[in-house]
Enzyme design. Structure first.
Site, PDB file in Angstrom:
ATOM      1  N   GLY A 112       0.778  -1.248   0.000  1.00  9.51           N
ATOM      2  CA  GLY A 112       0.000   0.000   0.000  1.00  9.51           C
ATOM      3  C   GLY A 112       0.798   1.279   0.000  1.00  9.51           C
ATOM      4  O   GLY A 112       0.331   2.307  -0.486  1.00  9.51           O
ATOM      5  N   ASP A 115      -5.213   2.480  10.711  1.00 11.07           N
ATOM      6  CA  ASP A 115      -6.631   2.299  11.019  1.00 11.07           C
ATOM      7  C   ASP A 115      -6.751   1.868  12.482  1.00 11.07           C
ATOM      8  O   ASP A 115      -6.748   2.710  13.379  1.00 11.07           O
ATOM      9  CB  ASP A 115      -7.175   1.258  10.026  1.00 11.07           C
ATOM     10  CG  ASP A 115      -8.666   1.024  10.147  1.00 11.07           C
ATOM     11  OD1 ASP A 115      -9.364   1.871  10.725  1.00 11.07           O
ATOM     12  OD2 ASP A 115      -9.145  -0.017   9.649  1.00 11.07           O
ATOM     13  N   GLU A 137       3.800   4.011   6.066  1.00 12.63           N
ATOM     14  CA  GLU A 137       2.541   3.269   5.901  1.00 12.63           C
ATOM     15  C   GLU A 137       1.588   4.045   5.002  1.00 12.63           C
ATOM     16  O   GLU A 137       1.693   5.263   4.867  1.00 12.63           O
ATOM     17  CB  GLU A 137       1.878   3.071   7.273  1.00 12.63           C
ATOM     18  CG  GLU A 137       2.014   1.662   7.827  1.00 12.63           C
ATOM     19  CD  GLU A 137       1.124   0.641   7.112  1.00 12.63           C
ATOM     20  OE1 GLU A 137       0.824   0.810   5.913  1.00 12.63           O
ATOM     21  OE2 GLU A 137       0.739  -0.334   7.759  1.00 12.63           O
TER      22      GLU A 137
HETATM   23  P1  IMP Z   1      -4.542  -1.472  10.935  1.00  8.54           P
HETATM   24  O1  IMP Z   1      -3.686  -2.591  11.432  1.00  8.54           O
HETATM   25  O2  IMP Z   1      -6.005  -1.710  11.258  1.00  8.54           O
HETATM   26  O3  IMP Z   1      -4.096  -0.106  11.380  1.00  8.54           O
HETATM   27  O4  IMP Z   1      -4.554  -1.532   9.371  1.00  8.54           O
HETATM   28  C1  IMP Z   1      -3.483  -1.175   8.653  1.00  8.54           C
HETATM   29  C2  IMP Z   1      -3.607  -1.641   7.222  1.00  8.54           C
HETATM   30  O5  IMP Z   1      -4.949  -1.979   6.858  1.00  8.54           O
HETATM   31  C3  IMP Z   1      -3.230  -0.527   6.296  1.00  8.54           C
HETATM   32  O6  IMP Z   1      -1.849  -0.552   6.051  1.00  8.54           O
HETATM   33  C4  IMP Z   1      -4.029  -0.833   5.078  1.00  8.54           C
HETATM   34  O7  IMP Z   1      -3.321  -1.706   4.234  1.00  8.54           O
HETATM   35  C5  IMP Z   1      -5.268  -1.517   5.583  1.00  8.54           C
HETATM   36  N1  IMP Z   1      -6.396  -0.567   5.658  1.00  8.54           N
HETATM   37  C6  IMP Z   1      -6.914   0.033   6.749  1.00  8.54           C
HETATM   38  N2  IMP Z   1      -7.933   0.864   6.424  1.00  8.54           N
HETATM   39  C7  IMP Z   1      -8.046   0.791   5.082  1.00  8.54           C
HETATM   40  C8  IMP Z   1      -8.925   1.443   4.125  1.00  8.54           C
HETATM   41  O8  IMP Z   1      -9.792   2.275   4.427  1.00  8.54           O
HETATM   42  N3  IMP Z   1      -8.702   1.108   2.826  1.00  8.54           N
HETATM   43  C9  IMP Z   1      -7.760   0.202   2.431  1.00  8.54           C
HETATM   44  N4  IMP Z   1      -6.935  -0.407   3.277  1.00  8.54           N
HETATM   45  C10 IMP Z   1      -7.078  -0.121   4.596  1.00  8.54           C
HETATM   46 MG    MG Z   2      -0.983  -1.734   4.434  1.00 10.49          MG
END
Ligand code: IMP
Ligand code: MG
Length: 180
Positions: free
Chosen positions: A43, A102, A98
């Site tokens: 990403g 999220d 990153e």
């Molecule tokens: P986290 O571990 O929940 O913080 O998620 C991190 C990863 O989830 C990010 O690096 C993204 O690859 C993916 N992600 C989180 N939210 C989104 C979104 O709204 N669209 C696409 N990918 C997301």
């Molecule tokens: Mg990611």
């Protein structure tokens, strides 16, 4: 692709302008340090490439690939290393690049990973920050834009591996992912 987009949140021009400012800030803050930029695949590739062009101090670039989502829009909290770093991080001043933070679960795992390998310092640089769904207490020092609690795509960010090639950042229509 365009018919799946709900709203364009940030145009390419606005993004590049912001990323340039972020690169300038990092260049100032990391002057004289042993900077290692680590992009989190896949990403962050477009963001990391643009950011690197605006860092005007010596630095190294490496990539790490982790999986946390599969093809779902919900985080599982389970992080797996799919591709490890090529080089040693001991003593380096690491910035983890990153696409979007999220829940923060992926990054809290990565922070520990770099701590265990004795990086001298570790900071997070993310293009997008989605604080509404945060589940961990991580310190996101550098971010480009805050986004609402919607599913975001474009500028490297995917839904089920698609939409990464959109040059702007947009929210996805709910019907595209809600019945998957
Ligand atoms: P986290 O571990 O929940 O913080 O998620 C991190 C990863 O989830 C990010 O690096 C993204 O690859 C993916 N992600 C989180 N939210 C989104 C979104 O709204 N669209 C696409 N990918 C997301
Ligand atoms: Mg990611």
């Amino acid at each position: 692709m365009k018919e799946d987009i709900k709203e364009v949140l940030f145009s390419e021009e606005v993004i590049v302008d912001k990323v340039k400012q972020m690169g300038e800030t990092l260049s100032r803050n990391y002057k004289g340090k042993d900077l290692l930029v680590v992009g989190v695949l896949k990403g962050s590739v477009i963001f990391a490439s643009e950011l690197l062009k605006h860092i005007d101090i010596p630095c190294e670039l490496d990539f790490i690939a982790v999986s946390s989502y599969g093809n779902s829009t919900q985080t599982s909290g389970v992080v797996r290393i799919l591709k490890d770093l090529d080089n040693d991080v001991e003593g380096k001043d690491v910035i983890i690049v990153e696409d979007i933070v999220d829940t923060g679960l992926t990054l809290s795992y990565l922070l520990k990973y770099f701590e265990d390998r004795n990086a001298n310092s570790i900071e997070i640089v993310t293009l997008l920050n989605k604080p509404a769904r945060r589940k961990t207490n991580i310190d996101v020092k550098y971010y480009g834009f805050e986004v609402p609690d919607e599913f975001i795509v474009g500028y490297g960010i995917d839904y089920a591996e698609k939409y990464r090639n959109l040059p702007f950042i947009a929210s996805l229509k709910e019907e595209v992912y809600s019945n998957k």
